[in-house]
Design a protein around this motif. Structure first.
Motif, PDB file in Angstrom:
ATOM      1  N   ARG A  36       0.687  -1.241  -0.087  1.00  0.00           N
ATOM      2  CA  ARG A  36       0.084   0.075   0.026  1.00  0.00           C
ATOM      3  C   ARG A  36       0.824   1.450  -0.205  1.00  0.00           C
ATOM      4  N   ALA A  37       1.829   1.200   0.788  1.00  0.00           N
ATOM      5  CA  ALA A  37       2.776   2.287   1.049  1.00  0.00           C
ATOM      6  C   ALA A  37       3.612   2.874  -0.459  1.00  0.00           C
ATOM      7  N   MET A  38       4.058   1.456  -0.809  1.00  0.00           N
ATOM      8  CA  MET A  38       4.961   1.892  -2.312  1.00  0.00           C
ATOM      9  C   MET A  38       4.050   2.450  -3.423  1.00  0.00           C
ATOM     10  N   ALA A  39       2.811   1.650  -3.519  1.00  0.00           N
ATOM     11  CA  ALA A  39       1.984   2.375  -4.549  1.00  0.00           C
ATOM     12  C   ALA A  39       1.694   3.603  -4.592  1.00  0.00           C
ATOM     13  N   ARG A  40       1.430   4.196  -3.140  1.00  0.00           N
ATOM     14  CA  ARG A  40       1.031   5.543  -3.263  1.00  0.00           C
ATOM     15  C   ARG A  40       2.316   6.550  -3.303  1.00  0.00           C
ATOM     16  N   TYR A  41       3.625   5.985  -2.742  1.00  0.00           N
ATOM     17  CA  TYR A  41       4.795   6.757  -2.688  1.00  0.00           C
ATOM     18  C   TYR A  41       5.093   6.869  -4.145  1.00  0.00           C
ATOM     19  N   ASP A  42       5.052   5.761  -5.112  1.00  0.00           N
ATOM     20  CA  ASP A  42       5.404   5.887  -6.457  1.00  0.00           C
ATOM     21  C   ASP A  42       4.427   6.789  -7.113  1.00  0.00           C
ATOM     22  N   ARG A  43       3.100   6.890  -6.875  1.00  0.00           N
ATOM     23  CA  ARG A  43       2.337   7.924  -7.684  1.00  0.00           C
ATOM     24  C   ARG A  43       2.931   9.225  -7.218  1.00  0.00           C
ATOM     25  N   TRP A  44       3.226   9.386  -5.959  1.00  0.00           N
ATOM     26  CA  TRP A  44       3.751  10.795  -5.475  1.00  0.00           C
ATOM     27  C   TRP A  44       4.871  11.396  -6.131  1.00  0.00           C
ATOM     28  N   LEU A  45       5.838  10.174  -6.144  1.00  0.00           N
ATOM     29  CA  LEU A  45       7.046  10.514  -6.998  1.00  0.00           C
ATOM     30  C   LEU A  45       7.049  10.792  -8.406  1.00  0.00           C
ATOM     31  N   PHE A  46       5.933   9.936  -9.139  1.00  0.00           N
ATOM     32  CA  PHE A  46       5.746  10.146 -10.470  1.00  0.00           C
ATOM     33  C   PHE A  46       4.994  11.387 -10.721  1.00  0.00           C
ATOM     34  N   ASP A  47       4.428  11.966 -10.019  1.00  0.00           N
ATOM     35  CA  ASP A  47       3.558  13.210 -10.381  1.00  0.00           C
ATOM     36  C   ASP A  47       4.600  14.320 -10.157  1.00  0.00           C
TER      37      ASP A  47
ATOM     38  N   TYR B 279       8.291  14.308  -9.323  1.00  0.00           N
ATOM     39  CA  TYR B 279       9.525  14.453  -9.858  1.00  0.00           C
ATOM     40  C   TYR B 279       9.678  13.686 -11.063  1.00  0.00           C
ATOM     41  N   GLY B 280       8.754  12.902 -11.314  1.00  0.00           N
ATOM     42  CA  GLY B 280       9.052  12.112 -12.825  1.00  0.00           C
ATOM     43  C   GLY B 280       8.501  13.078 -13.993  1.00  0.00           C
ATOM     44  N   ALA B 281       7.730  14.250 -13.879  1.00  0.00           N
ATOM     45  CA  ALA B 281       7.636  15.223 -14.850  1.00  0.00           C
ATOM     46  C   ALA B 281       8.533  16.480 -14.624  1.00  0.00           C
ATOM     47  N   PRO B 282       8.631  16.959 -15.755  1.00  0.00           N
ATOM     48  CA  PRO B 282       8.403  16.839 -16.939  1.00  0.00           C
ATOM     49  C   PRO B 282       9.212  15.656 -17.772  1.00  0.00           C
ATOM     50  N   ALA B 283       8.625  15.112 -18.515  1.00  0.00           N
ATOM     51  CA  ALA B 283       9.199  13.820 -19.203  1.00  0.00           C
ATOM     52  C   ALA B 283       8.704  13.720 -20.725  1.00  0.00           C
ATOM     53  N   ALA B 284       9.737  13.290 -21.317  1.00  0.00           N
ATOM     54  CA  ALA B 284       9.431  12.997 -23.014  1.00  0.00           C
ATOM     55  C   ALA B 284       8.443  11.652 -23.306  1.00  0.00           C
ATOM     56  N   THR B 285       8.513  10.864 -22.415  1.00  0.00           N
ATOM     57  CA  THR B 285       7.516   9.656 -22.608  1.00  0.00           C
ATOM     58  C   THR B 285       7.383   9.190 -21.497  1.00  0.00           C
ATOM     59  N   ALA B 286       6.329   8.405 -21.395  1.00  0.00           N
ATOM     60  CA  ALA B 286       5.842   7.678 -20.028  1.00  0.00           C
ATOM     61  C   ALA B 286       6.986   6.856 -19.364  1.00  0.00           C
TER      62      ALA B 286
ATOM     63  N   ASP C  82      10.377   7.255 -19.694  1.00  0.00           N
ATOM     64  CA  ASP C  82      11.156   8.403 -19.076  1.00  0.00           C
ATOM     65  C   ASP C  82      10.790   8.723 -17.785  1.00  0.00           C
ATOM     66  N   GLN C  83       9.415   9.168 -17.810  1.00  0.00           N
ATOM     67  CA  GLN C  83       8.879   9.598 -16.318  1.00  0.00           C
ATOM     68  C   GLN C  83       9.110   8.549 -15.436  1.00  0.00           C
ATOM     69  N   TRP C  84       8.821   7.348 -15.734  1.00  0.00           N
ATOM     70  CA  TRP C  84       8.888   6.179 -14.714  1.00  0.00           C
ATOM     71  C   TRP C  84      10.376   5.783 -14.430  1.00  0.00           C
ATOM     72  N   ALA C  85      11.337   6.132 -15.473  1.00  0.00           N
ATOM     73  CA  ALA C  85      12.676   6.055 -15.054  1.00  0.00           C
ATOM     74  C   ALA C  85      13.325   6.964 -13.935  1.00  0.00           C
ATOM     75  N   PHE C  86      12.826   8.436 -14.153  1.00  0.00           N
ATOM     76  CA  PHE C  86      12.833   9.406 -13.251  1.00  0.00           C
ATOM     77  C   PHE C  86      12.198   8.913 -12.066  1.00  0.00           C
ATOM     78  N   THR C  87      11.160   8.603 -11.887  1.00  0.00           N
ATOM     79  CA  THR C  87      10.546   7.954 -10.707  1.00  0.00           C
ATOM     80  C   THR C  87      11.087   7.137  -9.794  1.00  0.00           C
ATOM     81  N   LEU C  88      11.861   5.833 -10.570  1.00  0.00           N
ATOM     82  CA  LEU C  88      12.351   4.923  -9.947  1.00  0.00           C
ATOM     83  C   LEU C  88      13.773   5.468  -9.551  1.00  0.00           C
ATOM     84  N   SER C  89      14.358   6.446 -10.272  1.00  0.00           N
ATOM     85  CA  SER C  89      15.746   6.802  -9.851  1.00  0.00           C
ATOM     86  C   SER C  89      15.540   7.793  -8.614  1.00  0.00           C
TER      87      SER C  89
END
Length: 265
Positions: A158-169, A171-178, A180-187
């Protein structure tokens, strides 16, 4: 008295028949026993070669089947993952909606702990490998999760799903592609948001030619880390998105939405 008639005999010369055995034609002993022995030797030699060829083909077929079976097993999620599939799907959709990229988050847990809820490293704990400070922050950010409990697999999912979404919104953006955005999120998940922001800033400082696009991870930000970052940390951080998005994610293609990474190295 009648004189008897002479009978004329037409004598026609015909050459003697040639022996069928080449050895006999060469003047060797023309014994049926010798010819039979040679024929038996030829037959026996051909039989041995035939048996050897059948054995070779059988072994080759066995090795091929073994390789296919091994590849099929390697292309499936580990059994431990099946226990948490329903939980991950439910929590991912709660945080992301029905089009939640479940395959990415499954691959992330695979990379973090190999689906072992008791996994522990020098710095992180549990299924999603939260460091203590991050686990406490997540528990405060989403009070409905309850207190930090990284060794509880349901809490970690539960925590990881929410934390990933928070990072995605954030720190993942702006991104050229989905991708890339996920790569930024995971980084950011792996190395922290601060280092990701420094890496992006360092990318923007590169010379115009050939240039570095800070909205692209692969071949851009990933190739221009902040020089103040330790080399071991850079290696681990760059390897993290690659393993999850390119290597682990295809194992979970049947679990839900995947993120396509066309052209990624």
């Amino acid at each position: 008295m009648t004189t008897p008639r002479r009978q004329h005999l037409d004598i026609v010369w015909r050459p003697p028949p040639m022996p069928s055995d080449p050895y006999e034609r060469a003047g060797g002993p023309q014994t049926p026993r010798g010819a039979s022995a040679r024929r038996f030797a030829v037959y026996l030699g051909g039989g041995v070669l035939s048996v050897a060829w059948i054995v070779f083909c059988g072994l080759l077929w066995y090795w091929a089947l073994a390789w296919v079976a091994q590849s099929a097993c390697a292309a499936e999620p580990p059994r431990a993952a099946l226990e948490y599939r329903a939980d991950l799907t439910r929590e991912a959709r709660a945080a992301w909606g029905m089009q939640a990229p479940v395959a990415v988050m499954a691959a992330q847990i695979h990379q973090e702990s190999a689906w072992r809820p008791d996994a522990q490293s020098p710095y992180a704990d549990g299924l999603a490998q939260f460091v203590p400070a991050t686990a406490e922050w997540v528990a405060e950010r989403w009070p409905a999760l309850g207190g930090a409990a990284p060794f509880n697999p349901q809490w970690s999912i539960r925590a990881m799903a929410r934390y990933d979404r928070w990072l995605f919104d954030r720190y993942g953006a702006p991104a050229a592609t989905a991708c890339d955005q996920w790569a930024f999120t995971l980084s950011a998940y792996n190395g922290g948001q601060g280092w990701l922001m420094r890496d992006r800033a360092h990318c923007r400082e590169q010379p115009v030619c050939p240039g570095c696009d800070s909205t692209r991870w692969w071949g851009h930000v990933a190739d221009h880390p902040d020089p103040r970052r330790a080399s071991w940390a850079v290696t681990e951080n760059r390897d993290y998105p690659r393993r999850i998005l390119l290597q682990r994610q295809p194992l979970y293609r049947d679990w839900g939405v995947m993120v396509l990474c066309e052209g990624a190295p």
